[in-house]
Design a protein around this motif. Structure first.
Motif, PDB file in Angstrom:
ATOM      1  N   PHE A 100       6.525  14.233 -47.285  1.00  0.00           N
ATOM      2  CA  PHE A 100       7.274  14.121 -46.256  1.00  0.00           C
ATOM      3  C   PHE A 100       8.037  15.102 -45.351  1.00  0.00           C
ATOM      4  O   PHE A 100       7.979  15.357 -44.354  1.00  0.00           O
ATOM      5  N   ILE A 101       8.283  16.128 -46.533  1.00  0.00           N
ATOM      6  CA  ILE A 101       9.127  17.345 -45.945  1.00  0.00           C
ATOM      7  C   ILE A 101       8.054  18.195 -45.224  1.00  0.00           C
ATOM      8  O   ILE A 101       8.625  18.627 -44.051  1.00  0.00           O
ATOM      9  N   GLN A 102       6.944  18.256 -45.855  1.00  0.00           N
ATOM     10  CA  GLN A 102       5.909  19.242 -45.182  1.00  0.00           C
ATOM     11  C   GLN A 102       5.533  18.555 -43.753  1.00  0.00           C
ATOM     12  O   GLN A 102       5.515  19.472 -42.700  1.00  0.00           O
ATOM     13  N   HIS A 103       5.342  17.288 -43.818  1.00  0.00           N
ATOM     14  CA  HIS A 103       4.980  16.850 -42.306  1.00  0.00           C
ATOM     15  C   HIS A 103       6.056  16.875 -41.384  1.00  0.00           C
ATOM     16  O   HIS A 103       5.838  17.234 -40.275  1.00  0.00           O
ATOM     17  N   ALA A 104       7.445  16.780 -41.787  1.00  0.00           N
ATOM     18  CA  ALA A 104       8.326  17.008 -40.554  1.00  0.00           C
ATOM     19  C   ALA A 104       8.447  18.345 -40.214  1.00  0.00           C
ATOM     20  O   ALA A 104       8.891  18.596 -39.087  1.00  0.00           O
ATOM     21  N   THR A 105       8.029  19.506 -40.986  1.00  0.00           N
ATOM     22  CA  THR A 105       8.358  20.738 -40.550  1.00  0.00           C
ATOM     23  C   THR A 105       6.910  21.247 -40.212  1.00  0.00           C
ATOM     24  O   THR A 105       6.695  22.525 -39.796  1.00  0.00           O
ATOM     25  N   THR A 106       5.954  20.530 -40.140  1.00  0.00           N
ATOM     26  CA  THR A 106       4.507  21.038 -39.566  1.00  0.00           C
ATOM     27  C   THR A 106       3.904  19.987 -38.503  1.00  0.00           C
ATOM     28  O   THR A 106       4.457  20.279 -37.332  1.00  0.00           O
ATOM     29  N   THR A 107       3.436  19.133 -39.004  1.00  0.00           N
ATOM     30  CA  THR A 107       2.705  18.208 -37.943  1.00  0.00           C
ATOM     31  C   THR A 107       3.662  17.600 -36.958  1.00  0.00           C
ATOM     32  O   THR A 107       3.427  17.381 -35.830  1.00  0.00           O
ATOM     33  N   ASP A 108       4.891  17.079 -37.414  1.00  0.00           N
ATOM     34  CA  ASP A 108       5.896  16.556 -36.640  1.00  0.00           C
ATOM     35  C   ASP A 108       7.177  17.507 -36.249  1.00  0.00           C
ATOM     36  O   ASP A 108       8.306  16.979 -35.985  1.00  0.00           O
ATOM     37  N   ARG A 109       6.938  18.874 -36.077  1.00  0.00           N
ATOM     38  CA  ARG A 109       7.949  19.743 -36.259  1.00  0.00           C
ATOM     39  C   ARG A 109       8.605  19.496 -34.737  1.00  0.00           C
ATOM     40  O   ARG A 109       9.812  19.720 -34.729  1.00  0.00           O
ATOM     41  N   VAL A 110       8.066  19.269 -33.485  1.00  0.00           N
ATOM     42  CA  VAL A 110       8.476  19.370 -32.189  1.00  0.00           C
ATOM     43  C   VAL A 110       9.721  17.951 -32.143  1.00  0.00           C
ATOM     44  O   VAL A 110      10.715  18.092 -31.972  1.00  0.00           O
ATOM     45  N   ARG A 111       9.132  17.058 -32.878  1.00  0.00           N
ATOM     46  CA  ARG A 111      10.051  16.023 -32.822  1.00  0.00           C
ATOM     47  C   ARG A 111      11.009  16.018 -33.840  1.00  0.00           C
ATOM     48  O   ARG A 111      12.211  15.687 -33.491  1.00  0.00           O
ATOM     49  N   THR A 112      10.976  16.821 -35.254  1.00  0.00           N
ATOM     50  CA  THR A 112      11.721  16.751 -36.043  1.00  0.00           C
ATOM     51  C   THR A 112      13.064  17.791 -35.280  1.00  0.00           C
ATOM     52  O   THR A 112      14.259  17.488 -35.221  1.00  0.00           O
ATOM     53  N   HIS A 153      16.315  24.234 -42.813  1.00  0.00           N
ATOM     54  CA  HIS A 153      16.073  25.388 -43.096  1.00  0.00           C
ATOM     55  C   HIS A 153      14.743  25.906 -42.894  1.00  0.00           C
ATOM     56  O   HIS A 153      14.538  27.179 -42.365  1.00  0.00           O
ATOM     57  N   GLN A 154      13.570  25.127 -43.064  1.00  0.00           N
ATOM     58  CA  GLN A 154      12.470  25.568 -42.973  1.00  0.00           C
ATOM     59  C   GLN A 154      12.124  25.524 -41.259  1.00  0.00           C
ATOM     60  O   GLN A 154      11.355  26.721 -40.837  1.00  0.00           O
ATOM     61  N   LEU A 155      12.709  24.875 -40.537  1.00  0.00           N
ATOM     62  CA  LEU A 155      12.585  24.753 -39.349  1.00  0.00           C
ATOM     63  C   LEU A 155      13.431  26.123 -38.594  1.00  0.00           C
ATOM     64  O   LEU A 155      12.766  26.571 -37.633  1.00  0.00           O
ATOM     65  N   VAL A 156      14.407  26.364 -39.053  1.00  0.00           N
ATOM     66  CA  VAL A 156      15.409  27.521 -38.362  1.00  0.00           C
ATOM     67  C   VAL A 156      14.651  28.930 -39.061  1.00  0.00           C
ATOM     68  O   VAL A 156      14.778  29.626 -38.225  1.00  0.00           O
ATOM     69  N   SER A 157      14.440  28.931 -40.263  1.00  0.00           N
ATOM     70  CA  SER A 157      13.982  29.990 -41.043  1.00  0.00           C
ATOM     71  C   SER A 157      12.545  29.777 -41.363  1.00  0.00           C
ATOM     72  O   SER A 157      12.552  29.951 -42.827  1.00  0.00           O
ATOM     73  N   PRO A 158      11.696  29.624 -40.902  1.00  0.00           N
ATOM     74  CA  PRO A 158      10.337  29.467 -41.390  1.00  0.00           C
ATOM     75  C   PRO A 158       9.686  30.220 -42.432  1.00  0.00           C
ATOM     76  O   PRO A 158       9.786  31.609 -42.260  1.00  0.00           O
ATOM     77  N   ALA A 159       9.469  30.009 -43.552  1.00  0.00           N
ATOM     78  CA  ALA A 159       8.769  30.834 -44.639  1.00  0.00           C
ATOM     79  C   ALA A 159       7.097  30.407 -44.372  1.00  0.00           C
ATOM     80  O   ALA A 159       6.684  29.180 -44.434  1.00  0.00           O
ATOM     81  N   PRO A 160       6.438  31.320 -44.351  1.00  0.00           N
ATOM     82  CA  PRO A 160       4.992  31.118 -43.989  1.00  0.00           C
ATOM     83  C   PRO A 160       4.248  30.314 -45.059  1.00  0.00           C
ATOM     84  O   PRO A 160       3.248  29.674 -44.964  1.00  0.00           O
ATOM     85  N   ASP A 161       4.664  30.654 -46.412  1.00  0.00           N
ATOM     86  CA  ASP A 161       4.157  30.027 -47.542  1.00  0.00           C
ATOM     87  C   ASP A 161       4.768  28.737 -47.993  1.00  0.00           C
ATOM     88  O   ASP A 161       4.954  28.365 -49.305  1.00  0.00           O
ATOM     89  N   PHE A 162       5.544  28.091 -47.128  1.00  0.00           N
ATOM     90  CA  PHE A 162       6.439  27.037 -47.583  1.00  0.00           C
ATOM     91  C   PHE A 162       5.625  25.819 -48.092  1.00  0.00           C
ATOM     92  O   PHE A 162       4.902  24.992 -47.634  1.00  0.00           O
ATOM     93  N   ASP A 163       6.240  25.583 -49.456  1.00  0.00           N
ATOM     94  CA  ASP A 163       5.578  24.343 -50.049  1.00  0.00           C
ATOM     95  C   ASP A 163       6.952  23.584 -50.872  1.00  0.00           C
ATOM     96  O   ASP A 163       7.292  24.287 -51.977  1.00  0.00           O
TER      97      ASP A 163
END
Length: 184
Positions: free
Chosen positions: A88-100, A158-168
Motif C-alpha cells: 500500500f505504501i509503495q503504491h501510494a508513492t509510485t504508481t499513485d504518486r500524483v494522486r497521493t 516523507h517519501q514524496l517530499v524526500s524520495p529515497a531511490p531505494d525506498f522499500d
C-alpha cells in the motif's frame, strides 16, 4: 466512459498532484483538459467548490481502487499482512504518486475549508476501517489500526517530499507491525 465533469476533476487532480495548489486554476484545468474556456467554471463557480469537487472525486476513485482488494480475504498470516501494508505504501508513492500528492495538498488546505476537512476525515476513517479489517484475524486492538495508518501517512509523506531511490517500506512496516502486535 468519463463524463465531462469527471474529466474536469481528473484533470484538476493531475494538475494539483503534479504542479501544486498554486497551479490549480479554472483556466489551467480548461487548457490542460483541452476543453472550451469557462467549462470548469460552469461546473465549479468558486475555488472552494472546485476543491470540494476534487476531494469527492478522489474519494470516488479511491473507493473504486479499493473495491476489488476489499473483496479478497484478509491476510491470514502476519507476513501477508506486512506485505499488504508495505505494498500500500509503495503504491501510494509510485504508481499513485500524483494522486497521493494531490491528496496531501488538500490536507493542508482542509484546515481552512470545512467541506475539505470533512472529506479528509472521512477518507482517513475509511482507510482506518480497512486496516482494522486487515488486523481482525490477529485479534488486534482496533487502536492499532489507527497507529499503522498514521505511520503509513508519515512514511508516504516523507517519501514524496524526500524520495529515497531505494525506498522499500517492508522492513519498517515489518518491525512496527510486529512490535505493535506483540505489545497487545
Amino acid at each position: 466512459m468519463s463524463t465531462k465533469r469527471e474529466l474536469v476533476l481528473d484533470t484538476a487532480i493531475e494538475l494539483l498532484g503534479s504542479r501544486g495548489l498554486r497551479a490549480l486554476t479554472h483556466r489551467a484545468i480548461d487548457e490542460e483538459a483541452a476543453i472550451p474556456a469557462g467549462s470548469t467554471s460552469n461546473y465549479f463557480r468558486t475555488r472552494e467548490a472546485l476543491l470540494t469537487g476534487i476531494t469527492k472525486r478522489l474519494e470516488e476513485r479511491d473507493h473504486e481502487d479499493w473495491t476489488a482488494p476489499s473483496r479478497l480475504p484478509a491476510p491470514g498470516t502476519l507476513e501477508e499482512l506486512i506485505r499488504a501494508l508495505a505494498a500500500f505504501i509503495q503504491h501510494a508513492t509510485t504508481t499513485d504518486r500524483v494522486r497521493t500528492l494531490a491528496r496531501y495538498a488538500l490536507f493542508a488546505e482542509a484546515q481552512t475549508v470545512a467541506p475539505l476537512q470533512k472529506s479528509v476525515q472521512r477518507g482517513h476513517r475509511r482507510l482506518t476501517e480497512w486496516a482494522e479489517t486487515m488486523l481482525a484475524p490477529f485479534s488486534a486492538d482496533p487502536t492499532l489500526a489507527k497507529m499503522l495508518v498514521d505511520y503509513a501517512d508519515g512514511a508516504i509523506l516523507h517519501q514524496l517530499v524526500s524520495p529515497a531511490p531505494d525506498f522499500d517500506p517492508f522492513s519498517s512496516v515489518d518491525r512496527l507491525t510486529r512490535a505493535l502486535l506483540d505489545a497487545r
